[in-house]
Design a protein around this motif. Structure first.
Motif, PDB file in Angstrom:
ATOM      1  N   UNK A  12      -3.831  14.000  36.289  1.00 52.89           N
ATOM      2  CA  UNK A  12      -4.057  14.605  37.605  1.00 52.89           C
ATOM      3  C   UNK A  12      -5.169  13.869  38.351  1.00 52.89           C
ATOM      4  N   UNK A  13      -6.229  13.516  37.626  1.00 52.30           N
ATOM      5  CA  UNK A  13      -7.359  12.805  38.233  1.00 52.30           C
ATOM      6  C   UNK A  13      -6.924  11.417  38.685  1.00 52.30           C
ATOM      7  N   UNK A  14      -6.188  10.713  37.833  1.00 49.26           N
ATOM      8  CA  UNK A  14      -5.687   9.369  38.183  1.00 49.26           C
ATOM      9  C   UNK A  14      -4.793   9.467  39.420  1.00 49.26           C
ATOM     10  N   UNK A  15      -3.898  10.430  39.442  1.00 47.72           N
ATOM     11  CA  UNK A  15      -3.003  10.604  40.588  1.00 47.72           C
ATOM     12  C   UNK A  15      -3.798  10.866  41.864  1.00 47.72           C
ATOM     13  N   UNK A  16      -4.815  11.708  41.771  1.00 48.65           N
ATOM     14  CA  UNK A  16      -5.615  12.043  42.952  1.00 48.65           C
ATOM     15  C   UNK A  16      -6.387  10.822  43.448  1.00 48.65           C
ATOM     16  N   UNK A  17      -7.054  10.108  42.546  1.00 42.94           N
ATOM     17  CA  UNK A  17      -7.814   8.923  42.944  1.00 42.94           C
ATOM     18  C   UNK A  17      -6.887   7.876  43.557  1.00 42.94           C
ATOM     19  N   UNK A  18      -5.674   7.779  43.034  1.00 39.69           N
ATOM     20  CA  UNK A  18      -4.722   6.781  43.516  1.00 39.69           C
ATOM     21  C   UNK A  18      -4.249   7.052  44.942  1.00 39.69           C
ATOM     22  N   UNK A  19      -4.474   8.241  45.451  1.00 39.47           N
ATOM     23  CA  UNK A  19      -4.101   8.563  46.826  1.00 39.47           C
ATOM     24  C   UNK A  19      -5.002   7.871  47.844  1.00 39.47           C
ATOM     25  N   UNK A  20      -6.154   7.393  47.399  1.00 42.25           N
ATOM     26  CA  UNK A  20      -7.156   6.866  48.318  1.00 42.25           C
ATOM     27  C   UNK A  20      -7.256   5.342  48.225  1.00 42.25           C
ATOM     28  N   UNK A  21      -7.305   4.704  49.390  1.00 44.81           N
ATOM     29  CA  UNK A  21      -7.477   3.250  49.451  1.00 44.81           C
ATOM     30  C   UNK A  21      -8.913   2.865  49.097  1.00 44.81           C
ATOM     31  N   UNK A  22      -9.857   3.682  49.551  1.00 44.01           N
ATOM     32  CA  UNK A  22     -11.261   3.375  49.291  1.00 44.01           C
ATOM     33  C   UNK A  22     -11.827   4.367  48.283  1.00 44.01           C
ATOM     34  N   UNK A  23     -13.060   4.748  48.453  1.00 43.11           N
ATOM     35  CA  UNK A  23     -13.723   5.595  47.471  1.00 43.11           C
ATOM     36  C   UNK A  23     -13.448   7.076  47.728  1.00 43.11           C
ATOM     37  N   UNK A  24     -13.713   7.879  46.698  1.00 42.83           N
ATOM     38  CA  UNK A  24     -13.510   9.329  46.779  1.00 42.83           C
ATOM     39  C   UNK A  24     -14.687  10.030  46.095  1.00 42.83           C
ATOM     40  N   UNK A  25     -15.122  11.132  46.689  1.00 45.51           N
ATOM     41  CA  UNK A  25     -16.235  11.913  46.131  1.00 45.51           C
ATOM     42  C   UNK A  25     -15.766  12.676  44.896  1.00 45.51           C
ATOM     43  N   UNK A  61     -29.441  11.120  37.328  1.00 45.13           N
ATOM     44  CA  UNK A  61     -29.275  11.167  35.874  1.00 45.13           C
ATOM     45  C   UNK A  61     -28.040  10.409  35.388  1.00 45.13           C
ATOM     46  N   UNK A  62     -27.328   9.763  36.307  1.00 46.66           N
ATOM     47  CA  UNK A  62     -26.228   8.897  35.902  1.00 46.66           C
ATOM     48  C   UNK A  62     -24.829   9.422  36.102  1.00 46.66           C
ATOM     49  N   UNK A  63     -24.688  10.691  36.451  1.00 46.29           N
ATOM     50  CA  UNK A  63     -23.348  11.234  36.683  1.00 46.29           C
ATOM     51  C   UNK A  63     -22.770  10.626  37.963  1.00 46.29           C
ATOM     52  N   UNK A  64     -21.482  10.316  37.959  1.00 40.74           N
ATOM     53  CA  UNK A  64     -20.886   9.711  39.153  1.00 40.74           C
ATOM     54  C   UNK A  64     -20.809  10.698  40.320  1.00 40.74           C
ATOM     55  N   UNK A  65     -21.092  10.188  41.520  1.00 37.17           N
ATOM     56  CA  UNK A  65     -20.947  10.974  42.742  1.00 37.17           C
ATOM     57  C   UNK A  65     -19.732  10.510  43.540  1.00 37.17           C
ATOM     58  N   UNK A  66     -19.548   9.179  43.578  1.00 36.58           N
ATOM     59  CA  UNK A  66     -18.442   8.578  44.316  1.00 36.58           C
ATOM     60  C   UNK A  66     -17.800   7.517  43.433  1.00 36.58           C
ATOM     61  N   UNK A  67     -16.475   7.547  43.354  1.00 43.26           N
ATOM     62  CA  UNK A  67     -15.750   6.568  42.533  1.00 43.26           C
ATOM     63  C   UNK A  67     -14.622   5.945  43.358  1.00 43.26           C
ATOM     64  N   UNK A  68     -14.101   4.846  42.870  1.00 42.70           N
ATOM     65  CA  UNK A  68     -12.930   4.237  43.488  1.00 42.70           C
ATOM     66  C   UNK A  68     -12.122   3.530  42.421  1.00 42.70           C
ATOM     67  N   UNK A  69     -10.835   3.410  42.715  1.00 41.63           N
ATOM     68  CA  UNK A  69      -9.948   2.693  41.812  1.00 41.63           C
ATOM     69  C   UNK A  69     -10.386   1.234  41.794  1.00 41.63           C
ATOM     70  N   UNK A  70     -10.471   0.675  40.603  1.00 43.40           N
ATOM     71  CA  UNK A  70     -10.923  -0.708  40.473  1.00 43.40           C
ATOM     72  C   UNK A  70      -9.872  -1.639  41.081  1.00 43.40           C
ATOM     73  N   UNK A  71     -10.344  -2.578  41.861  1.00 44.65           N
ATOM     74  CA  UNK A  71      -9.438  -3.522  42.488  1.00 44.65           C
ATOM     75  C   UNK A  71      -8.915  -4.515  41.452  1.00 44.65           C
ATOM     76  N   UNK A  72      -7.613  -4.783  41.498  1.00 41.64           N
ATOM     77  CA  UNK A  72      -7.006  -5.746  40.599  1.00 41.64           C
ATOM     78  C   UNK A  72      -7.254  -7.141  41.145  1.00 41.64           C
ATOM     79  N   UNK A  73      -7.794  -7.991  40.313  1.00 49.25           N
ATOM     80  CA  UNK A  73      -8.142  -9.346  40.774  1.00 49.25           C
ATOM     81  C   UNK A  73      -7.148 -10.356  40.279  1.00 49.25           C
TER      82      UNK A  73
END
Length: 73
Positions: A12-25, A61-73
Protein backbone atom coordinates in the motif's frame (compact mmCIF):
# COMPACT_ATOMS: atom_id res chain seq x y z
CA UNK A 1 -4.89 -18.81 6.07
CA UNK A 2 -2.42 -16.35 7.55
CA UNK A 3 -2.32 -12.87 6.04
CA UNK A 4 1.00 -11.09 6.12
CA UNK A 5 -0.09 -7.59 7.06
CA UNK A 6 3.46 -6.25 6.84
CA UNK A 7 3.66 -7.23 3.16
CA UNK A 8 0.16 -5.88 2.48
CA UNK A 9 0.89 -2.55 4.18
CA UNK A 10 4.27 -2.22 2.46
CA UNK A 11 2.53 -2.72 -0.90
CA UNK A 12 0.00 0.00 0.00
CA UNK A 13 2.85 2.38 0.87
CA UNK A 14 4.72 1.58 -2.37
CA UNK A 15 1.54 2.12 -4.38
CA UNK A 16 0.87 5.45 -2.67
CA UNK A 17 4.43 6.75 -3.10
CA UNK A 18 4.35 5.67 -6.75
CA UNK A 19 1.44 8.05 -7.39
CA UNK A 20 3.78 11.02 -6.97
CA UNK A 21 6.37 12.30 -9.44
CA UNK A 22 8.24 14.19 -6.74
CA UNK A 23 8.39 13.88 -2.97
CA UNK A 24 5.60 13.03 -0.53
CA UNK A 25 5.18 13.83 3.17
CA UNK A 26 5.26 10.88 5.54
CA UNK A 27 2.21 12.37 7.29
CA UNK A 28 0.31 12.04 3.99
CA UNK A 29 1.44 8.43 3.64
CA UNK A 30 0.19 7.68 7.16
CA UNK A 31 -3.12 9.44 6.52
CA UNK A 32 -3.87 8.35 2.94
CA UNK A 33 -2.07 5.12 2.01
CA UNK A 34 -4.40 2.80 3.90
CA UNK A 35 -1.46 1.16 5.67
CA UNK A 36 -1.51 0.64 9.43
CA UNK A 37 0.14 3.76 10.88
CA UNK A 38 2.36 1.66 13.17
CA UNK A 39 3.86 -0.12 10.15
CA UNK A 40 4.66 2.99 8.09
CA UNK A 41 8.01 3.96 9.62
CA UNK A 42 9.46 0.40 9.68
CA UNK A 43 8.30 -0.09 6.08
CA UNK A 44 9.87 3.20 4.98
CA UNK A 45 13.14 2.17 6.63
CA UNK A 46 13.13 -1.14 4.76
CA UNK A 47 12.20 0.53 1.47
CA UNK A 48 15.09 2.97 1.94
CA UNK A 49 17.49 0.10 2.69
CA UNK A 50 16.25 -1.81 -0.38
CA UNK A 51 16.86 1.22 -2.59
CA UNK A 52 13.21 1.86 -3.52
CA UNK A 53 13.05 5.31 -1.95
CA UNK A 54 15.23 8.05 -0.60
CA UNK A 55 14.59 10.32 2.35
CA UNK A 56 14.48 13.98 1.32
CA UNK A 57 14.08 15.40 4.81
CA UNK A 58 14.44 13.92 8.30
CA UNK A 59 13.38 15.15 11.70
CA UNK A 60 16.02 15.81 14.31
CA UNK A 61 16.04 12.21 15.63
CA UNK A 62 16.27 10.70 12.16
CA UNK A 63 12.71 9.71 11.34
CA UNK A 64 11.77 10.54 7.74
CA UNK A 65 9.52 13.54 7.13
CA UNK A 66 9.57 13.63 3.33
CA UNK A 67 10.43 10.76 0.97
CA UNK A 68 10.49 10.15 -2.76
CA UNK A 69 10.81 7.21 -5.06
CA UNK A 70 14.45 6.74 -5.97
CA UNK A 71 15.18 7.76 -9.52
CA UNK A 72 16.38 4.96 -11.78
CA UNK A 73 19.72 5.87 -13.31
Amino acid sequence: MNLNYKVIDTAKIVDYISLFESSVCVADIIQNSGADKLRVYPALFELEQNGFLEVVEREELGAPLIVRKKKVE
